[in-house]
Scaffold this motif. Sequence first.
Motif, PDB file in Angstrom:
ATOM      1  N   UNK A 137       0.847  -1.201   0.000  1.00  0.00           N
ATOM      2  CA  UNK A 137       0.000   0.000   0.000  1.00  0.00           C
ATOM      3  C   UNK A 137       0.883   1.251   0.000  1.00  0.00           C
ATOM      4  N   UNK A 138       0.422   2.266  -0.688  1.00  0.00           N
ATOM      5  CA  UNK A 138       1.137   3.551  -0.703  1.00  0.00           C
ATOM      6  C   UNK A 138       0.310   4.545   0.103  1.00  0.00           C
ATOM      7  N   UNK A 139       0.972   5.365   0.898  1.00  0.00           N
ATOM      8  CA  UNK A 139       0.251   6.324   1.734  1.00  0.00           C
ATOM      9  C   UNK A 139       0.837   7.708   1.486  1.00  0.00           C
ATOM     10  N   UNK A 140       0.207   8.469   0.573  1.00  0.00           N
ATOM     11  CA  UNK A 140       0.827   9.723   0.158  1.00  0.00           C
ATOM     12  C   UNK A 140       0.411  10.930   1.004  1.00  0.00           C
ATOM     13  N   UNK A 141      -0.752  10.871   1.637  1.00  0.00           N
ATOM     14  CA  UNK A 141      -1.210  11.963   2.516  1.00  0.00           C
ATOM     15  C   UNK A 141      -1.016  13.349   1.881  1.00  0.00           C
ATOM     16  N   UNK A 142      -1.752  13.601   0.815  1.00  0.00           N
ATOM     17  CA  UNK A 142      -1.609  14.880   0.114  1.00  0.00           C
ATOM     18  C   UNK A 142      -2.612  15.882   0.665  1.00  0.00           C
ATOM     19  N   UNK A 143      -2.109  17.068   0.973  1.00  0.00           N
ATOM     20  CA  UNK A 143      -2.935  18.126   1.557  1.00  0.00           C
ATOM     21  C   UNK A 143      -3.615  18.902   0.424  1.00  0.00           C
ATOM     22  N   UNK A 144      -4.956  18.940   0.445  1.00  0.00           N
ATOM     23  CA  UNK A 144      -5.690  19.568  -0.648  1.00  0.00           C
ATOM     24  C   UNK A 144      -6.006  21.040  -0.425  1.00  0.00           C
ATOM     25  N   UNK A 145      -5.448  21.646   0.630  1.00  0.00           N
ATOM     26  CA  UNK A 145      -5.882  23.011   0.954  1.00  0.00           C
ATOM     27  C   UNK A 145      -5.340  24.071  -0.010  1.00  0.00           C
ATOM     28  N   UNK A 146      -4.153  23.861  -0.579  1.00  0.00           N
ATOM     29  CA  UNK A 146      -3.644  24.812  -1.586  1.00  0.00           C
ATOM     30  C   UNK A 146      -3.554  24.073  -2.928  1.00  0.00           C
ATOM     31  N   UNK A 147      -4.295  24.565  -3.911  1.00  0.00           N
ATOM     32  CA  UNK A 147      -4.479  23.806  -5.151  1.00  0.00           C
ATOM     33  C   UNK A 147      -3.163  23.575  -5.889  1.00  0.00           C
ATOM     34  N   UNK A 148      -2.343  24.629  -6.038  1.00  0.00           N
ATOM     35  CA  UNK A 148      -1.103  24.476  -6.805  1.00  0.00           C
ATOM     36  C   UNK A 148      -0.165  23.478  -6.124  1.00  0.00           C
ATOM     37  N   UNK A 149      -0.052  23.585  -4.794  1.00  0.00           N
ATOM     38  CA  UNK A 149       0.814  22.649  -4.051  1.00  0.00           C
ATOM     39  C   UNK A 149       0.274  21.232  -4.173  1.00  0.00           C
ATOM     40  N   UNK A 150      -1.057  21.119  -4.076  1.00  0.00           N
ATOM     41  CA  UNK A 150      -1.664  19.790  -4.162  1.00  0.00           C
ATOM     42  C   UNK A 150      -1.339  19.123  -5.496  1.00  0.00           C
ATOM     43  N   UNK A 151      -1.499  19.863  -6.613  1.00  0.00           N
ATOM     44  CA  UNK A 151      -1.215  19.249  -7.913  1.00  0.00           C
ATOM     45  C   UNK A 151       0.267  18.917  -8.060  1.00  0.00           C
ATOM     46  N   UNK A 152       1.131  19.744  -7.468  1.00  0.00           N
ATOM     47  CA  UNK A 152       2.561  19.427  -7.520  1.00  0.00           C
ATOM     48  C   UNK A 152       2.831  18.116  -6.783  1.00  0.00           C
ATOM     49  N   UNK A 153       2.179  17.953  -5.630  1.00  0.00           N
ATOM     50  CA  UNK A 153       2.372  16.721  -4.851  1.00  0.00           C
ATOM     51  C   UNK A 153       1.757  15.516  -5.569  1.00  0.00           C
ATOM     52  N   UNK A 154       0.582  15.722  -6.178  1.00  0.00           N
ATOM     53  CA  UNK A 154      -0.051  14.609  -6.902  1.00  0.00           C
ATOM     54  C   UNK A 154       0.823  14.208  -8.091  1.00  0.00           C
ATOM     55  N   UNK A 155       1.380  15.204  -8.802  1.00  0.00           N
ATOM     56  CA  UNK A 155       2.228  14.901  -9.958  1.00  0.00           C
ATOM     57  C   UNK A 155       3.466  14.123  -9.517  1.00  0.00           C
ATOM     58  N   UNK A 156       4.037  14.538  -8.399  1.00  0.00           N
ATOM     59  CA  UNK A 156       5.231  13.849  -7.908  1.00  0.00           C
ATOM     60  C   UNK A 156       4.886  12.416  -7.482  1.00  0.00           C
ATOM     61  N   UNK A 157       3.739  12.232  -6.830  1.00  0.00           N
ATOM     62  CA  UNK A 157       3.314  10.883  -6.435  1.00  0.00           C
ATOM     63  C   UNK A 157       3.026  10.029  -7.669  1.00  0.00           C
ATOM     64  N   UNK A 158       2.419  10.642  -8.684  1.00  0.00           N
ATOM     65  CA  UNK A 158       2.098   9.903  -9.908  1.00  0.00           C
ATOM     66  C   UNK A 158       3.375   9.459 -10.621  1.00  0.00           C
ATOM     67  N   UNK A 159       4.376  10.342 -10.652  1.00  0.00           N
ATOM     68  CA  UNK A 159       5.666   9.963 -11.249  1.00  0.00           C
ATOM     69  C   UNK A 159       6.234   8.742 -10.520  1.00  0.00           C
ATOM     70  N   UNK A 160       6.153   8.788  -9.169  1.00  0.00           N
ATOM     71  CA  UNK A 160       6.687   7.675  -8.381  1.00  0.00           C
ATOM     72  C   UNK A 160       5.921   6.383  -8.606  1.00  0.00           C
ATOM     73  N   UNK A 161       4.588   6.490  -8.656  1.00  0.00           N
ATOM     74  CA  UNK A 161       3.745   5.296  -8.797  1.00  0.00           C
ATOM     75  C   UNK A 161       3.920   4.610 -10.146  1.00  0.00           C
ATOM     76  N   UNK A 162       4.201   5.392 -11.183  1.00  0.00           N
ATOM     77  CA  UNK A 162       4.230   4.836 -12.535  1.00  0.00           C
ATOM     78  C   UNK A 162       5.650   4.555 -13.029  1.00  0.00           C
ATOM     79  N   UNK A 163       6.661   5.008 -12.273  1.00  0.00           N
ATOM     80  CA  UNK A 163       8.051   4.863 -12.730  1.00  0.00           C
ATOM     81  C   UNK A 163       8.374   3.399 -13.008  1.00  0.00           C
ATOM     82  N   UNK A 164       8.839   3.125 -14.206  1.00  0.00           N
ATOM     83  CA  UNK A 164       9.277   1.778 -14.549  1.00  0.00           C
ATOM     84  C   UNK A 164       8.152   0.785 -14.773  1.00  0.00           C
ATOM     85  N   UNK A 165       6.893   1.238 -14.725  1.00  0.00           N
ATOM     86  CA  UNK A 165       5.765   0.306 -14.912  1.00  0.00           C
ATOM     87  C   UNK A 165       5.168   0.506 -16.307  1.00  0.00           C
TER      88      UNK A 165
END
Length: 159
Positions: A1-29
């Motif tokens: 299981x992955x536990x990213x705990x992304x804070x949705x209160x600031x939209x730009x920061x949230x998308x940056x964190x989601x993008x970084x998590x997505x890069x990690x989740x999909x790397x090499x797959x």
Amino acid sequence: MYDFKIDGSDTATMYRDVASALEGLTAGEPDPIANMANASALIWESLPDINWAGFYRNVGGELVLGPFQGRPACIRIAFGSGVCGAAAATLQAQRIDDVHAFPGHIACDSASVSELVVPIVRDGELIAVLDLDSPTKARFTAKDEAGCLALAEILARVL
Ligand code: SME
């Protein structure tokens, strides 16, 4: 299981964190279904106030339902039909404040009011669309559109 705990209160920061998590989740797959499944789960967990998040794939010039989170949805959508079909036909993001005012909108969940659909394009070809629905009118802002277009760029490399 992955536990990213992304804070949705600031939209730009949230998308940056989601993008970084997505890069990690999909790397090499290389498996596109696995990557769409994890992407929809990540978006569903991270974005506030959405009731559907997922993919329609371009299968021979028709949109076919892919991995998603939310209620069961319509399976096939023609290019040019509804909000997803408009994104597929134009290769342009569709950000709709009130889907009831969108000609030809396809209602999969009667709770949906606003919608954001971004095309995922590689080498000029449509691979899929990412579709987000919300029960709140005008839920999606230009920041959401920019954030989802950034996610679509990552997805274009791994689908
Ligand atoms: N409302 C979409 C159909 C897909 S569902 O929202 C999951 C449309 O008009 O294309």
